[in-house]
Design a protein around this motif. Sequence first.
Motif, PDB file in Angstrom:
ATOM      1  N   ILE A 136     -14.931 -14.845  -4.610  1.00  0.00           N
ATOM      2  CA  ILE A 136     -15.211 -13.741  -5.525  1.00  0.00           C
ATOM      3  C   ILE A 136     -14.069 -13.495  -6.515  1.00  0.00           C
ATOM      4  CG2 ILE A 136     -16.791 -12.638  -3.921  1.00  0.00           C
ATOM      5  CD1 ILE A 136     -14.520 -10.709  -3.207  1.00  0.00           C
ATOM      6  N   LYS A 148     -17.295  -7.198  -4.066  1.00  0.00           N
ATOM      7  CA  LYS A 148     -17.306  -7.549  -2.650  1.00  0.00           C
ATOM      8  C   LYS A 148     -18.090  -8.847  -2.481  1.00  0.00           C
ATOM      9  CE  LYS A 148     -16.996  -2.747  -1.234  1.00  0.00           C
ATOM     10  NZ  LYS A 148     -17.627  -1.628  -0.499  1.00  0.00           N
ATOM     11  N   ALA A 149     -17.965  -9.439  -1.321  1.00  0.00           N
ATOM     12  CA  ALA A 149     -18.626 -10.719  -1.092  1.00  0.00           C
ATOM     13  C   ALA A 149     -20.135 -10.532  -1.003  1.00  0.00           C
ATOM     14  CB  ALA A 149     -18.095 -11.359   0.185  1.00  0.00           C
ATOM     15  N   ASN A 162     -23.338 -13.442  -1.624  1.00  0.00           N
ATOM     16  CA  ASN A 162     -23.693 -14.649  -0.874  1.00  0.00           C
ATOM     17  C   ASN A 162     -22.599 -15.713  -0.937  1.00  0.00           C
ATOM     18  OD1 ASN A 162     -23.912 -15.929  -3.339  1.00  0.00           O
ATOM     19  ND2 ASN A 162     -26.139 -15.893  -3.399  1.00  0.00           N
ATOM     20  N   THR A 163     -21.389 -15.292  -1.239  1.00  0.00           N
ATOM     21  CA  THR A 163     -20.263 -16.224  -1.294  1.00  0.00           C
ATOM     22  C   THR A 163     -18.980 -15.485  -0.948  1.00  0.00           C
ATOM     23  OG1 THR A 163     -19.047 -17.802  -2.651  1.00  0.00           O
ATOM     24  CG2 THR A 163     -19.747 -15.784  -3.728  1.00  0.00           C
ATOM     25  N   LYS A 164     -18.017 -16.239  -0.513  1.00  0.00           N
ATOM     26  CA  LYS A 164     -16.693 -15.645  -0.306  1.00  0.00           C
ATOM     27  C   LYS A 164     -15.788 -15.856  -1.527  1.00  0.00           C
ATOM     28  CE  LYS A 164     -16.835 -16.330   4.673  1.00  0.00           C
ATOM     29  NZ  LYS A 164     -16.440 -17.256   5.762  1.00  0.00           N
ATOM     30  N   GLU A 177     -23.152 -23.591  -5.146  1.00  0.00           N
ATOM     31  CA  GLU A 177     -21.875 -23.619  -4.432  1.00  0.00           C
ATOM     32  C   GLU A 177     -20.911 -24.617  -5.069  1.00  0.00           C
ATOM     33  OE1 GLU A 177     -22.644 -22.758   0.123  1.00  0.00           O
ATOM     34  OE2 GLU A 177     -24.073 -24.242  -0.640  1.00  0.00           O
ATOM     35  N   CYS A 191     -22.003 -13.049  -6.166  1.00  0.00           N
ATOM     36  CA  CYS A 191     -22.687 -14.217  -5.597  1.00  0.00           C
ATOM     37  C   CYS A 191     -22.055 -15.498  -6.144  1.00  0.00           C
ATOM     38  CB  CYS A 191     -24.170 -14.169  -5.971  1.00  0.00           C
ATOM     39  SG  CYS A 191     -24.997 -12.737  -5.268  1.00  0.00           S
ATOM     40  N   GLU A 192     -22.582 -16.601  -5.681  1.00  0.00           N
ATOM     41  CA  GLU A 192     -22.154 -17.895  -6.204  1.00  0.00           C
ATOM     42  C   GLU A 192     -22.390 -17.978  -7.714  1.00  0.00           C
ATOM     43  OE1 GLU A 192     -20.811 -20.715  -5.053  1.00  0.00           O
ATOM     44  OE2 GLU A 192     -20.530 -19.998  -3.001  1.00  0.00           O
TER      45      GLU A 192
END
Lengths: 321, 321, 321, 321, 321, 321
Positions: F92, F85-86, F88-90, A188, F136-137
Amino acid sequence: MSKIPWQERPKNCDDVLWRYSENPIIKRNDIPSSNSIFNSAVVPFKDGYAGVFRCDNKAVQMNIFAGFSTDGIHWEIDHQPITMKAGNTKMIDSDYKYDPRVVFIEDRYWVTWCNGYHGPTIGIGYTFDFKEFFQCENAFLPFNRNGVLFPTKFNGRYAMLSRPSDNGHTPFGDIYMSFSPDMKYWGEHRCVMKVAPFEDSAWQSCKIGAGTVPILTKEGWLIFYHGVINTCNGFRYSVGSAILDENEPDKVKYRSQPYLLAPTELYEQVGDVPNVVFPCAALHSIEEDKMAIYYGAADTVTAMAFGHISAIIEFTKKNSL
Amino acid sequence: MSKIPWQERPKNCDDVLWRYSENPIIKRNDIPSSNSIFNSAVVPFKDGYAGVFRCDNKAVQMNIFAGFSTDGIHWEIDHQPITMKAGNTKMIDSDYKYDPRVVFIEDRYWVTWCNGYHGPTIGIGYTFDFKEFFQCENAFLPFNRNGVLFPTKFNGRYAMLSRPSDNGHTPFGDIYMSFSPDMKYWGEHRCVMKVAPFEDSAWQSCKIGAGTVPILTKEGWLIFYHGVINTCNGFRYSVGSAILDENEPDKVKYRSQPYLLAPTELYEQVGDVPNVVFPCAALHSIEEDKMAIYYGAADTVTAMAFGHISAIIEFTKKNSL
Amino acid sequence: MSKIPWQERPKNCDDVLWRYSENPIIKRNDIPSSNSIFNSAVVPFKDGYAGVFRCDNKAVQMNIFAGFSTDGIHWEIDHQPITMKAGNTKMIDSDYKYDPRVVFIEDRYWVTWCNGYHGPTIGIGYTFDFKEFFQCENAFLPFNRNGVLFPTKFNGRYAMLSRPSDNGHTPFGDIYMSFSPDMKYWGEHRCVMKVAPFEDSAWQSCKIGAGTVPILTKEGWLIFYHGVINTCNGFRYSVGSAILDENEPDKVKYRSQPYLLAPTELYEQVGDVPNVVFPCAALHSIEEDKMAIYYGAADTVTAMAFGHISAIIEFTKKNSL
Amino acid sequence: MSKIPWQERPKNCDDVLWRYSENPIIKRNDIPSSNSIFNSAVVPFKDGYAGVFRCDNKAVQMNIFAGFSTDGIHWEIDHQPITMKAGNTKMIDSDYKYDPRVVFIEDRYWVTWCNGYHGPTIGIGYTFDFKEFFQCENAFLPFNRNGVLFPTKFNGRYAMLSRPSDNGHTPFGDIYMSFSPDMKYWGEHRCVMKVAPFEDSAWQSCKIGAGTVPILTKEGWLIFYHGVINTCNGFRYSVGSAILDENEPDKVKYRSQPYLLAPTELYEQVGDVPNVVFPCAALHSIEEDKMAIYYGAADTVTAMAFGHISAIIEFTKKNSL
Amino acid sequence: MSKIPWQERPKNCDDVLWRYSENPIIKRNDIPSSNSIFNSAVVPFKDGYAGVFRCDNKAVQMNIFAGFSTDGIHWEIDHQPITMKAGNTKMIDSDYKYDPRVVFIEDRYWVTWCNGYHGPTIGIGYTFDFKEFFQCENAFLPFNRNGVLFPTKFNGRYAMLSRPSDNGHTPFGDIYMSFSPDMKYWGEHRCVMKVAPFEDSAWQSCKIGAGTVPILTKEGWLIFYHGVINTCNGFRYSVGSAILDENEPDKVKYRSQPYLLAPTELYEQVGDVPNVVFPCAALHSIEEDKMAIYYGAADTVTAMAFGHISAIIEFTKKNSL
Amino acid sequence: MSKIPWQERPKNCDDVLWRYSENPIIKRNDIPSSNSIFNSAVVPFKDGYAGVFRCDNKAVQMNIFAGFSTDGIHWEIDHQPITMKAGNTKMIDSDYKYDPRVVFIEDRYWVTWCNGYHGPTIGIGYTFDFKEFFQCENAFLPFNRNGVLFPTKFNGRYAMLSRPSDNGHTPFGDIYMSFSPDMKYWGEHRCVMKVAPFEDSAWQSCKIGAGTVPILTKEGWLIFYHGVINTCNGFRYSVGSAILDENEPDKVKYRSQPYLLAPTELYEQVGDVPNVVFPCAALHSIEEDKMAIYYGAADTVTAMAFGHISAIIEFTKKNSL
């Protein structure tokens, strides 16, 4: 009596930070083997203070040493570097260790440092007593420097500021944040602060890096960071302040456009690397509204500066970039 | 009375080398035309001492000058640079001359220096009296610096240490040895010492170069050399010691991992080139166990340091890389 | 029948040099292990020709190989690199060998090459039969490339052209001359030719280096050399000619302002290093007024060009820089 | 009483220029916001003196400020930077302003400075009273620095010296002259002085730039300029003198081979940019044969030096490059 | 019959520009002395066309030559470079001339080129007949390249686009505009277009420079310019289009995010400087809606491309950055 | 019929890998918007194959596109880039995406690529159908490239190879391995393979990076990687092979000293970046002993090569560095 090392602001001084009159507090050769002692970290410990110190020896090998003090100003530093035991990894060798930071989280003191593993990256260790240290997995792949942990966890995750770099005297550098559930795996990653445009704030236009452990204030997380200008005769390191959002610490609320401290004293301007003030630790007392900052000077000695927390916050808000 | 310039080790000083209390012994403007006087060479001569001095004039033209002293500390330096006569060559012009070394071999004093011939290379000359000087063929093609002759011949061959370089502020450099039957033709080039790995001895990790004329001791040939670290604000020059095999002088027996002297005094840290200590000559008395080292400081002035030969050897052996 | 490999000038061609119509004569993979075969040297030998060839293998290790030909155009190259025996030195290892030149002097064939000894320098060896080779002392300290011997001695001294350089892709380089009484010790170094001003002759404004073995003509020693321009997309290597004084070969009598050959064919413009023509050898017949030049193309293959000696001399005199 | 600020030459000093004993005359923090005050310009104004000062603030933003003095030594500098009104252009924004020069021509004081417009170029403005300033068109395209106007017009044309550069810490730089009929359009660009060969005058071998406004003497236009040597630890700035032809000011009559002032005092050697003396203005009295030079020291403070005009001219003629 | 050189768009080609099928129209050796002919300018002249051509000779000296053509495709180029007579200056020497542009204004043909005067700057000259040429003052101080005049005057002022640079293979470069009342003095410099962010349009992210003379269309001034990407193997030059405001030509109305032409043909990808397409001139016929572009390919040959003006405008508007 | 795309080895070819006779299989403009299609990844999918393709558009924006093929050689590539699309993260968004790799693990296809987030780092996404993609991240902080996932998990941890770099055309680079329990947090970073010494294997002496997804063989994990030599005219990319330990994949068992494929064909030597072969994917059939490699050529087109797995393994073992 003050709860942290303290000296009042000199008369005729209007600066938000002021230097300790007996600077430097640690000289370059304060232990027999040392070439220089600087960029070192300090925390309250028992009745006094403990610290982790960068001492380059006379072969100019970089390593970290433990030390203790009753007043935070006069220090007894071990003559032997810290020996690591296996923490969450068996890989506990390193080519060099430098620029430590120390922070207490939950039940122990975490140490981060620039760790030599095929180049600089962020080393992590912990101790309960500053005698026995345990090394963990490096946080990141090389190349990275200036890893600084937050003193609290965010939704169960440790949080670390760092400055990705290259394998030399990196001429660029911004501050990022990363999270970890377990001090072993990190992710993250977010960009927090980038260098400033030259015309807005030239002292922080080449590279910036986190300095002191974030301190939670009413306005958010207060940090001191170093900023670098690339002059025609080399890098000049100064000190700035920033306030990060309490809950979303990758959001910068305020950030000082002027520096708070720059190399103007002979022990900061002359030494192994001229023109460097480099903050690595700060003691604070919210109730007394006091802050004592430890900083490396000219990559040679260790010095201190003081300020009032409220004034620092006000200055940062009022002069925000 | 001491046979060489001498000052006892200060109390409370444990260092293997210590500085002369009246440093610098030669100031930057000790002759009317000079901008700086440094990186200079000294030998016993008659009842006193003679030397060849690097004086950059106020046009910052680099040249070498003769000088004399009765005590090795106070010097009379000629106001005109050395004029060369033809030795074993007619090509006696040079664009510049700097960083001389002097050594007595057989019947005369040999001078080597960095000679400007389409770039830096090693100039050679000799004198019997420090008044009349004869220039010989350059030892090598450009680009080379820091040529230092051994005071003896090996199987009838002169031997010289040098540091091949490039045509600028060379960011690399190792010490090589070459041989000559006649001071005209050189060959049998061998690599003697390379820079140290950064993590082992960072002060000598960028480049190294021979400094003083080798001194024969029981352990072999003792030399002082300069080592350079490439900091983010430029080169920093320190002094190391090495012991080469008596009969096979391209073999290094011992080499100091720590430096013996590094720039820590203001006259070494501040000047035309900050943070430089650069050894070019040493007087010694085996029987008295004394060594007096001449070194350039900050490319500006000339300073001295002292040490006991036995202690230097012991230090080198004990702290060998 | 021609005494050297030969092909007449094509119709409609006015150039002083012209290419062989079947270029390249040696392809990149003409021996099983090779990545490329280029920058190679050829001499008359017995009834035909022998040569020493630079073959980089598929690990891109650089080495030299012997080869033989009856017509100078079709070659049998050994599949194993040359193995050296001890000549006037025991130090016969090298990190790499490349860019050989070959010349017959007195009783044997001398080979020079770029020899890897802590960086590039000039390696020397000899052979009587191109089967057994003996390695001698390196001529110089590193860093040097393009060592080319004269086919005769001057007052009992061997003479060599070379190009001092640095330890990388040197962005500078001039041609020097050195002398040796014995192929072991070298001295009397003289600058022969420097790069040309950009506005006078840009193709040779970055660096130059000797190419073919000097050929004695009525006007003096004729050599082909390479000149380099530093374009925004890298170095471009072309071929020039020069005539050196017969008795004082460090004096340049004439030097071509225009190039004689530049990369214009696809096999010269495209390859491991684009835009390179690099001459390393030439066969000549004074009586037939013929010259056959061997050159590396794009650091990948070997090609040939032809010219009339008288025309080359006339061109060089008429277009002298 | 002297018509310009003055202090006699110290005893035992033979230098053509000598420093003011109370240097620096302006400290780095002489106004509350300043990080440094240096490279500033001064002219006689009314009964005293006025000036335009480079003050970098604590964000290290570069700007110019007006100031006044009765004796030329003690200065009152405005706490706010100069605000520009529209002169012959509406484009009066700039990213930064630094290194001002001031000269009186005909009816007003003209100010030139390094102006940030997509990189450094030469900004022009004028004032009648040092209170109200009017900005004109930039003289040139970027990238340029060190624009200095002549105090007179040549055939109706204004004349300016400048130093074309690149967009960073330019490692080259020569002095050019340009002309303008109207302070708006510029042309007739001529090269005036180039850097000196390293072996002739190394202190001015990297770059040079005009410093003080030309002063008309019997011998022609006398200027002080800065010269830079590129040492292994950065640029070192010294001061030279030159005399330009009275009527053809792009012709150099004399130019000092030695410097007249070089960084030798601690306030010149240590500061934000070590080893800098940088002349920007001079007051003079022909009748008294006096010159007072203002120069920036270490890019941090402002200092003064004095000399006799006749001696400076004699020195320049006698030591001409 | 077409009023300008023309070839219809190939079937199956949807590109806004398409290449001439017989490219290159001028080969590298089309005059006896030439190494390469490229980056050349063409205008309608009498019943046909005239041009000014960059021919580098075989010494790789850069110069400009006049040429004539009846169809705009087949050219007769003079074998001698253009000789200049004094225009508005006596200073008519230059170290080199390259990359010409030609434009008719009022009564004559103006030529601009990169002129060698202590480095590259913008040379200006004019001709009435392409036989007699007159040189004027250089427009700017060094360092500058790619000066392109507008075909009209703005409020009585000539207008020129140019690209300030440094003295080498400049790794940066934006397009500026300057004005002149008289082709002698220039001012009112404005930044017109800067390089694009890498993520938006990488082909023009390193540097850009004006190419063809602006053409007045209904939408404003249409220009073709070159854009450069800095790949790991050097610069790659492509062609873009932009439309500037008719009356305020320093305002960009539209600018192509995609390139219109990039090096994809062998004669563009391989040559003295690989991967270059560089537009210097365009013929156009508004009424026929045709454009014929001349461009240098690989810094070696001259090629042509065609397009419909309306389509180019539409493309530029639709794909504007 | 072969289970993977296949073409038999040509007669007279002894190489361990051989090229497809119809190379390149994907041309630079195979979709309307593309400037180039290269460095792309392919996997078996349903009855045929799916892939993720790097297509740089004509603005030279780098992005990844999905494509499908029935035979693995002829491809239908989407005309629009992949939309994320998202996962495991927003977070993107990305500034650019390039050099994808694809691997099937457990239940889905994972895609990794070089992701532009304040510089290059490793982006991660997944898809089940090559129509819908989830981001993902980022795995790491910038700066990193060439992230390649293993097709299996090690003790429940995903494993990824990557090459830490800097923010430009990195002149260094080694292969590291990192682990993740969850594709979100990464740690346990280990150095796997470093560049080879120049004299041992110059083609891989500047930087190396993982290429194809590891294939489990009897000897361990077989990978193809790219190695780079820094020639005087830029980087040259070749292909090597290595075998990693099955259970401790950070241990290298064998590594090819020679390359297996180097740029020798015109489509590999000429293009947007000359002299590049860059492997990103391989199809294999253990039972048929076949391997089909996809590689980018000259950063412009996509090509294929074939080999027998057993022969590749044997070659790697026999020629191990």
